[in-house]
Design an enzyme around this catalytic site. Sequence first.
Site, PDB file in Angstrom:
ATOM      1  N   GLU A 127       0.804  -1.238   0.000  1.00 35.94           N
ATOM      2  CA  GLU A 127       0.000   0.000   0.000  1.00 35.94           C
ATOM      3  C   GLU A 127       0.828   1.276   0.000  1.00 35.94           C
ATOM      4  OE1 GLU A 127      -2.787  -0.403   3.263  1.00 35.94           O
ATOM      5  OE2 GLU A 127      -3.530  -2.312   2.512  1.00 35.94           O
ATOM      6  N   ASN A 170       2.006  -5.330  -3.005  1.00 36.09           N
ATOM      7  CA  ASN A 170       0.598  -5.615  -2.723  1.00 36.09           C
ATOM      8  C   ASN A 170      -0.165  -4.313  -2.482  1.00 36.09           C
ATOM      9  OD1 ASN A 170      -1.414  -7.735  -2.029  1.00 36.09           O
ATOM     10  ND2 ASN A 170      -1.307  -6.905   0.056  1.00 36.09           N
ATOM     11  N   HIS A 206     -10.615  -6.170  -2.090  1.00 40.04           N
ATOM     12  CA  HIS A 206     -11.670  -5.937  -1.093  1.00 40.04           C
ATOM     13  C   HIS A 206     -12.807  -5.211  -1.818  1.00 40.04           C
ATOM     14  CE1 HIS A 206      -9.275  -7.147   2.342  1.00 40.04           C
ATOM     15  NE2 HIS A 206      -8.283  -6.377   1.944  1.00 40.04           N
ATOM     16  N   GLU A 235      -6.328 -10.726  -0.839  1.00 38.12           N
ATOM     17  CA  GLU A 235      -7.145 -10.446   0.362  1.00 38.12           C
ATOM     18  C   GLU A 235      -8.621 -10.396  -0.006  1.00 38.12           C
ATOM     19  OE1 GLU A 235      -5.694  -6.974   2.489  1.00 38.12           O
ATOM     20  OE2 GLU A 235      -3.611  -7.500   2.086  1.00 38.12           O
ATOM     21  N   ASP A 237     -12.354 -10.324  -0.396  1.00 36.25           N
ATOM     22  CA  ASP A 237     -13.658 -10.433   0.263  1.00 36.25           C
ATOM     23  C   ASP A 237     -14.630  -9.540  -0.491  1.00 36.25           C
ATOM     24  OD1 ASP A 237     -12.797  -7.967   1.340  1.00 36.25           O
ATOM     25  OD2 ASP A 237     -12.706  -8.714   3.394  1.00 36.25           O
TER      26      ASP A 237
HETATM   27  O1  G3I Z   1      -4.384  -7.150  19.091  1.00 36.76           O
HETATM   28  C1  G3I Z   1      -5.034  -5.993  19.579  1.00 36.76           C
HETATM   29  C2  G3I Z   1      -5.603  -6.228  20.927  1.00 36.76           C
HETATM   30  O2  G3I Z   1      -4.556  -6.489  21.830  1.00 36.76           O
HETATM   31  C3  G3I Z   1      -6.389  -4.992  21.351  1.00 36.76           C
HETATM   32  O3  G3I Z   1      -7.011  -5.207  22.578  1.00 36.76           O
HETATM   33  C4  G3I Z   1      -7.463  -4.669  20.310  1.00 36.76           C
HETATM   34  C5  G3I Z   1      -8.256  -3.401  20.648  1.00 36.76           C
HETATM   35  O4  G3I Z   1      -8.531  -2.631  19.515  1.00 36.76           O
HETATM   36  O5  G3I Z   1      -6.842  -4.474  19.091  1.00 36.76           O
HETATM   37  C6  G3I Z   1      -6.135  -5.605  18.619  1.00 36.76           C
HETATM   38  O6  G3I Z   1      -5.510  -5.254  17.433  1.00 36.76           O
HETATM   39  C7  G3I Z   1      -6.358  -5.181  16.299  1.00 36.76           C
HETATM   40  C8  G3I Z   1      -5.841  -6.161  15.257  1.00 36.76           C
HETATM   41  O7  G3I Z   1      -6.564  -6.037  14.071  1.00 36.76           O
HETATM   42  C9  G3I Z   1      -5.929  -7.619  15.733  1.00 36.76           C
HETATM   43  O8  G3I Z   1      -7.269  -7.964  15.947  1.00 36.76           O
HETATM   44  C10 G3I Z   1      -6.331  -3.782  15.760  1.00 36.76           C
HETATM   45  O9  G3I Z   1      -6.958  -2.891  16.671  1.00 36.76           O
HETATM   46  C11 G3I Z   1      -7.018  -3.718  14.424  1.00 36.76           C
HETATM   47  O10 G3I Z   1      -6.808  -2.427  13.855  1.00 36.76           O
HETATM   48  C12 G3I Z   1      -6.434  -4.757  13.495  1.00 36.76           C
HETATM   49  O11 G3I Z   1      -7.133  -4.693  12.271  1.00 36.76           O
HETATM   50  C13 G3I Z   1      -6.479  -5.295  11.186  1.00 36.76           C
HETATM   51  C14 G3I Z   1      -6.188  -4.277  10.114  1.00 36.76           C
HETATM   52  O12 G3I Z   1      -5.603  -4.918   8.998  1.00 36.76           O
HETATM   53  C15 G3I Z   1      -5.260  -3.195  10.614  1.00 36.76           C
HETATM   54  O13 G3I Z   1      -4.895  -2.320   9.597  1.00 36.76           O
HETATM   55  C16 G3I Z   1      -7.389  -6.373  10.636  1.00 36.76           C
HETATM   56  O14 G3I Z   1      -7.516  -7.431  11.602  1.00 36.76           O
HETATM   57  C17 G3I Z   1      -6.822  -6.941   9.340  1.00 36.76           C
HETATM   58  O15 G3I Z   1      -7.775  -7.766   8.728  1.00 36.76           O
HETATM   59  C18 G3I Z   1      -6.510  -5.809   8.387  1.00 36.76           C
HETATM   60  O16 G3I Z   1      -5.914  -6.341   7.237  1.00 36.76           O
HETATM   61  C19 G3I Z   1      -5.574  -5.406   6.210  1.00 36.76           C
HETATM   62  C20 G3I Z   1      -4.327  -5.929   5.535  1.00 36.76           C
HETATM   63  O17 G3I Z   1      -3.312  -6.175   6.468  1.00 36.76           O
HETATM   64  C21 G3I Z   1      -3.843  -4.972   4.456  1.00 36.76           C
HETATM   65  N1  G3I Z   1      -4.910  -4.670   3.512  1.00 36.76           N
HETATM   66  C22 G3I Z   1      -6.168  -4.223   4.101  1.00 36.76           C
HETATM   67  C23 G3I Z   1      -6.661  -5.235   5.138  1.00 36.76           C
HETATM   68  C24 G3I Z   1      -8.015  -4.848   5.686  1.00 36.76           C
HETATM   69  O18 G3I Z   1      -7.966  -3.647   6.387  1.00 36.76           O
END
Ligand code: G3I
Length: 305
Positions: A127, A170, A206, A235, A237
């Site tokens: 990105e 990517n 996405h 990715e 969906d």
């Molecule tokens: O692990 C912490 C946890 O300790 C905490 O209590 C909680 C509270 O918010 O957050 C947890 O972290 C979260 C993490 O996912 C794990 O669940 C983050 O807040 C959350 O922002 C994070 O979101 C991820 C996101 O990327 C972040 O940018 C999504 O799961 C994940 O699916 C998403 O994936 C991205 C790809 O990497 C890149 N392309 C886009 C895609 C979708 O956004």
Amino acid sequence: VGALGDAAAAKGRYFGTAVAANHLGEAAYASTLNAQFDSVTPENEMKWDALESTRDSFSFAAADRIVGHAQSKGMKVRGHTLVWHSQLPGWVGGLGATDLRSAMNNHITQVMTHYKGEIHSWDVVNEAYQDGSSGARRSSPFQDKLGNGFIEEAFRTARTVDADAKLCYNDYNTDGRNAKSNAVYDMVKDFKQRGVPIDCVGFQSHFNSNSPVPSDFQANLQRFADLGVDVQITELDIEGSGSAQAANYTKVVNACLAVTRCTGITVWGVTDKYSWRSSGTPLLFDGDYNKKPAYDAVLAALGGS
Ligand code: G3I
């Protein structure tokens, strides 16, 4: 290994999913994963904040759990992601250019060394381009302090560490022809002309009502493939439900199958229950792990039954 994976393999492709380590202990999650997929991408566990939250101190445990699970089931692993502006620990943004360059190269080196021989494709840079019509790079510590050359430097470093892993760029909103994908296209073309090591381009895919499957999706994949790189749907969906969602999944699978160098598809999660689109239903299994019409459509498009 799994129904979708086997059907894809018969077409010379892989079919993967994003996986979260903390769900592997849930029986239905693990059994669905194991029954269907032959490649996994750690959803968050290989990101910089997860692996190196403190400078030069690496924690691989959660990512290792996913890799270990995959290997025990004969699945391949995609690495996601080495250099990205998001999920970056605060210390990285505080570094000056010289330090940042060595931190980036050290991060790539340590992580790829740890997983050497275990990753089929790495998202080396994720990105790096803006949305919209400018085709410009996105602001990030890497872009702002190291300049345009940071992407090339990351790929060159990556190649020296693991010569067997495919090295991918990517991005999202690059799935059809537009200003952003044109900018990525120009970069890949330039890299190929100058011998900068790049093997693949990942199209996140996405999709939702604001960002539907583009009508030129296949043509866009093909123009990148024609530059001499593999393309991967990384990715996937698609928001929606029922037959409309299923038809969109069919379009995506057919586009990949129509492009010889489209080597595989990854959906961004096993079940709607844990999708990053918290209120959405964009995946192949519902929250109770039932197969959705989208699942049947994907399996059929892959030629499976
Ligand atoms: O692990 C912490 C946890 O300790 C905490 O209590 C909680 C509270 O918010 O957050 C947890 O972290 C979260 C993490 O996912 C794990 O669940 C983050 O807040 C959350 O922002 C994070 O979101 C991820 C996101 O990327 C972040 O940018 C999504 O799961 C994940 O699916 C998403 O994936 C991205 C790809 O990497 C890149 N392309 C886009 C895609 C979708 O956004």
